[in-house]
Scaffold this motif. Structure first.
Motif, PDB file in Angstrom:
ATOM      1  N   ALA A   7       0.835  -1.208   0.000  1.00  0.00           N
ATOM      2  CA  ALA A   7       0.000   0.000   0.000  1.00  0.00           C
ATOM      3  C   ALA A   7       0.871   1.259   0.000  1.00  0.00           C
ATOM      4  O   ALA A   7       0.559   2.248  -0.680  1.00  0.00           O
ATOM      5  N   LEU A   8       1.988   1.210   0.748  1.00  0.00           N
ATOM      6  CA  LEU A   8       2.906   2.358   0.752  1.00  0.00           C
ATOM      7  C   LEU A   8       3.512   2.559  -0.629  1.00  0.00           C
ATOM      8  O   LEU A   8       3.680   3.705  -1.088  1.00  0.00           O
ATOM      9  N   LEU A   9       3.856   1.446  -1.287  1.00  0.00           N
ATOM     10  CA  LEU A   9       4.412   1.538  -2.633  1.00  0.00           C
ATOM     11  C   LEU A   9       3.398   2.166  -3.587  1.00  0.00           C
ATOM     12  O   LEU A   9       3.743   3.041  -4.389  1.00  0.00           O
ATOM     13  N   ILE A  10       2.140   1.743  -3.483  1.00  0.00           N
ATOM     14  CA  ILE A  10       1.076   2.311  -4.314  1.00  0.00           C
ATOM     15  C   ILE A  10       0.930   3.805  -4.018  1.00  0.00           C
ATOM     16  O   ILE A  10       0.736   4.624  -4.931  1.00  0.00           O
ATOM     17  N   ALA A  11       1.050   4.179  -2.735  1.00  0.00           N
ATOM     18  CA  ALA A  11       0.924   5.583  -2.349  1.00  0.00           C
ATOM     19  C   ALA A  11       2.012   6.434  -2.997  1.00  0.00           C
ATOM     20  O   ALA A  11       1.757   7.540  -3.487  1.00  0.00           O
ATOM     21  N   VAL A  12       3.252   5.903  -3.019  1.00  0.00           N
ATOM     22  CA  VAL A  12       4.363   6.642  -3.636  1.00  0.00           C
ATOM     23  C   VAL A  12       4.135   6.787  -5.145  1.00  0.00           C
ATOM     24  O   VAL A  12       4.366   7.851  -5.723  1.00  0.00           O
ATOM     25  N   ALA A  25       1.196  20.311  -4.347  1.00  0.00           N
ATOM     26  CA  ALA A  25       1.535  19.524  -3.157  1.00  0.00           C
ATOM     27  C   ALA A  25       0.548  19.789  -2.028  1.00  0.00           C
ATOM     28  O   ALA A  25       0.304  18.923  -1.188  1.00  0.00           O
ATOM     29  N   LEU A  26      -0.028  20.982  -1.996  1.00  0.00           N
ATOM     30  CA  LEU A  26      -0.981  21.322  -0.941  1.00  0.00           C
ATOM     31  C   LEU A  26      -2.247  20.482  -1.043  1.00  0.00           C
ATOM     32  O   LEU A  26      -2.947  20.262  -0.053  1.00  0.00           O
ATOM     33  N   VAL A  27      -2.563  20.015  -2.242  1.00  0.00           N
ATOM     34  CA  VAL A  27      -3.694  19.112  -2.449  1.00  0.00           C
ATOM     35  C   VAL A  27      -3.223  17.663  -2.406  1.00  0.00           C
ATOM     36  O   VAL A  27      -3.839  16.787  -1.786  1.00  0.00           O
ATOM     37  N   LEU A  28      -2.086  17.438  -3.041  1.00  0.00           N
ATOM     38  CA  LEU A  28      -1.574  16.079  -3.242  1.00  0.00           C
ATOM     39  C   LEU A  28      -1.240  15.372  -1.929  1.00  0.00           C
ATOM     40  O   LEU A  28      -1.649  14.230  -1.697  1.00  0.00           O
ATOM     41  N   ALA A  29      -0.497  16.030  -1.050  1.00  0.00           N
ATOM     42  CA  ALA A  29      -0.051  15.373   0.182  1.00  0.00           C
ATOM     43  C   ALA A  29      -1.217  14.920   1.061  1.00  0.00           C
ATOM     44  O   ALA A  29      -1.232  13.769   1.525  1.00  0.00           O
ATOM     45  N   PRO A  30      -2.220  15.769   1.323  1.00  0.00           N
ATOM     46  CA  PRO A  30      -3.352  15.292   2.134  1.00  0.00           C
ATOM     47  C   PRO A  30      -4.125  14.155   1.465  1.00  0.00           C
ATOM     48  O   PRO A  30      -4.557  13.214   2.145  1.00  0.00           O
ATOM     49  N   VAL A  31      -4.299  14.224   0.134  1.00  0.00           N
ATOM     50  CA  VAL A  31      -5.049  13.183  -0.572  1.00  0.00           C
ATOM     51  C   VAL A  31      -4.349  11.835  -0.464  1.00  0.00           C
ATOM     52  O   VAL A  31      -4.973  10.812  -0.132  1.00  0.00           O
ATOM     53  N   VAL A  32      -3.046  11.803  -0.729  1.00  0.00           N
ATOM     54  CA  VAL A  32      -2.302  10.548  -0.658  1.00  0.00           C
ATOM     55  C   VAL A  32      -2.211  10.067   0.794  1.00  0.00           C
ATOM     56  O   VAL A  32      -2.247   8.857   1.068  1.00  0.00           O
ATOM     57  N   THR A  33      -2.118  11.004   1.720  1.00  0.00           N
ATOM     58  CA  THR A  33      -2.098  10.635   3.137  1.00  0.00           C
ATOM     59  C   THR A  33      -3.393   9.926   3.534  1.00  0.00           C
ATOM     60  O   THR A  33      -3.374   8.913   4.256  1.00  0.00           O
ATOM     61  N   ILE A  34      -4.518  10.443   3.080  1.00  0.00           N
ATOM     62  CA  ILE A  34      -5.815   9.821   3.377  1.00  0.00           C
ATOM     63  C   ILE A  34      -5.868   8.401   2.801  1.00  0.00           C
ATOM     64  O   ILE A  34      -6.378   7.473   3.438  1.00  0.00           O
ATOM     65  N   PHE A  35      -5.312   8.230   1.591  1.00  0.00           N
ATOM     66  CA  PHE A  35      -5.253   6.888   0.995  1.00  0.00           C
ATOM     67  C   PHE A  35      -4.468   5.939   1.903  1.00  0.00           C
ATOM     68  O   PHE A  35      -4.897   4.803   2.157  1.00  0.00           O
ATOM     69  N   VAL A  36      -3.326   6.392   2.420  1.00  0.00           N
ATOM     70  CA  VAL A  36      -2.504   5.561   3.309  1.00  0.00           C
ATOM     71  C   VAL A  36      -3.271   5.244   4.594  1.00  0.00           C
ATOM     72  O   VAL A  36      -3.236   4.107   5.094  1.00  0.00           O
ATOM     73  N   LEU A  37      -3.958   6.228   5.140  1.00  0.00           N
ATOM     74  CA  LEU A  37      -4.709   6.025   6.382  1.00  0.00           C
ATOM     75  C   LEU A  37      -5.822   5.004   6.208  1.00  0.00           C
ATOM     76  O   LEU A  37      -6.057   4.159   7.087  1.00  0.00           O
ATOM     77  N   ILE A  38      -6.508   5.057   5.065  1.00  0.00           N
ATOM     78  CA  ILE A  38      -7.571   4.088   4.790  1.00  0.00           C
ATOM     79  C   ILE A  38      -6.984   2.682   4.696  1.00  0.00           C
ATOM     80  O   ILE A  38      -7.510   1.719   5.281  1.00  0.00           O
ATOM     81  N   CYS A  39      -5.862   2.571   3.957  1.00  0.00           N
ATOM     82  CA  CYS A  39      -5.220   1.260   3.791  1.00  0.00           C
ATOM     83  C   CYS A  39      -4.685   0.719   5.118  1.00  0.00           C
ATOM     84  O   CYS A  39      -4.619  -0.494   5.331  1.00  0.00           O
TER      85      CYS A  39
END
Length: 436
Positions: A7-12, A25-39
């Motif tokens: 999941a971390l690899l997919i996030a990267v 990045a102001l949009v990207l970082a929170p969005v990808v972070t939420i993906f990691v949190l869900i996973c």
């Protein structure tokens, strides 16, 4: 493979693809972070408040002043013509030869002297266009030449006032000149390897029919783009170099904090070059405002990525990944190199990756038994490797400035800023094992 690590690899990869599409990045970082949190089955809002934002805020708290004074110093050098004065002087020494390595040298001198890397892009690009046009060299090498000057030897050399060097100093309580002898050897080797590559590629492109005017490039430069007229009444090159020398002396010899050193350089630069800004005090206020605004954008984009890393380091998958790496029983400096490089690649930022790695692994690094000065330098060099994957925001910005695509220019960026720095890491590790 562990599902969490996958999941971390997919996030990267997701991070890279969205950044490649120029998502902020102001949009990207929170969005990808939420993906990691869900996973990772972690609470989204609670984790954003207790991990993401504190990590970002801590980075701003620790390094805002450094970004602030660096950006203002860069604005002063841009609008007084001091940067152009230094560039012309260095250019005159080479008499039109070795243009791509020359641009790398000009950029490196400015960044090693304290000018913010993001500001250097805008300062050096017009100079590069003129020199490449005069020498009839392909524009494809301009991004690699500029960014190699920003993000390799000038960023990692002993004594550099770069944020990466300062992060290592702060985390390990080591000096700016940490591991001086092997670091100096590696800096010289890296400089030489990049210079040889850029010059070889310049000649290879020319031999194969790639020149400045190239109809194969997706974006052609307009007459306005090419109207990079040199300004008149530039500061004397001695006056332009003095504030840079002053900063390096205060930072490395007097041991003043980097913020104090760069601020002192700003004061000296204003005194020496006040008359080179038309409009008096009001114009100078505009320059300071521009620098201040640039610093806010730069640090916020980096800090928000560090926030992403602040969540990553608290996931079970990250802990498992670290344990797997530790279980490989690799040499301590190789472990530092790999973990810092991976963090920098995940963040798309050298300083962001170092912030994540040192926040999560400083105690582990110390427990490995290697000299702290060696850890300092190998981490600084390694941070400048995988941070240069295609999703790095700074590279995307530079390619846009140069009006080139990844397909047209990224190969030489990858060689000069991923392959060669990894070779430099290898050289450093060998020298450290020899006890230098």
């Amino acid at each position: 493979m562990d599902v969490g690590i996958f999941a971390l690899l997919i996030a990267v990869i997701l991070f890279a693809l969205l950044a490649f599409k120029q998502v902020s990045a102001l949009v990207l970082a929170p969005v990808v972070t939420i993906f990691v949190l869900i996973c990772s089955q972690m609470g989204i809002l609670d984790s954003l408040k207790t991990m993401f934002m504190p990590a970002a805020a801590e980075y701003v708290s620790n390094y805002f002043l450094m970004f602030f004074v660096g950006a203002i110093f860069g604005a002063v050098y841009q609008f007084t013509g001091a940067a152009e004065s230094i560039a012309r002087w260095i250019s005159s020494l080479c008499k039109g030869k070795y243009v791509a390595p020359l641009i790398m040298v000009i950029t490196g001198v400015l960044t090693f002297g304290g000018v913010s890397g993001f500001v250097v892009f805008f300062v050096v690009y017009p100079i590069a266009v003129n020199l490449f046009k005069e020498s009839n060299l392909t524009r494809r090498l301009i991004p690699a030449a500029i960014s190699a000057g920003c993000w390799t030897w000038s960023m990692t050399a002993p004594g550099s006032p770069s944020v990466q060097n300062v992060i290592a100093m702060t985390s390990l309580k080591t000096p700016s000149m940490a591991a001086f002898v092997p670091s100096l050897i590696v800096t010289a080797a890296e400089f030489l390897m990049i210079s040889v590559w850029l010059e070889w590629r310049s000649r290879s492109f020319t031999k194969n029919g790639y020149f400045f005017d190239d109809s194969r490039l997706k974006t052609q430069l307009t007459a306005e783009d090419l109207n990079c007229n040199a300004r008149e009444n530039l500061p004397n090159v001695v006056f332009a170099l003095l504030p840079i020398i002053f900063i390096l002396v205060l930072f490395n010899a007097v041991k003043l904090p980097v913020e104090t050193s760069v601020f002192s350089g700003i004061v000296l630069a204003v005194i020496l070059m006040f008359r080179h800004v038309t409009g008096g005090l009001e114009a100078w206020i505009g320059i300071f405002n521009k620098g201040a605004a640039d610093s806010g954008v730069s640090i916020l984009n980096t800090a928000i990525v560090v926030g992403f890393g602040g969540v990553i380091k608290n996931t079970e998958a990250f802990a498992n990944l670290v344990e797997i790496l530790k279980g490989l029983h690799m040499p301590s400096l190789v472990f530092v190199m790999i973990t810092v490089a991976v963090c920098a690649g995940a963040c798309g930022s050298a300083s962001g990756g170092m912030g994540v790695a040192f926040n999560a692994l400083t105690s582990t690094y110390v427990s490995l038994g290697a000299k702290l000065e060696y850890i300092h330098r190998i981490a600084t060099i390694a941070a400048g490797t995988l941070d240069t994957l295609p999703h790095q925001g700074a590279q995307i910005t530079l390619l846009n400035i140069c009006k080139l695509t990844h397909k047209e220019a990224y190969f030489d960026i990858a060689v000069t800023q991923i392959v060669i720095p990894f070779v430099s890491c290898g050289i450093f590790i060998v020298l450290a094992m020899m006890g230098l």
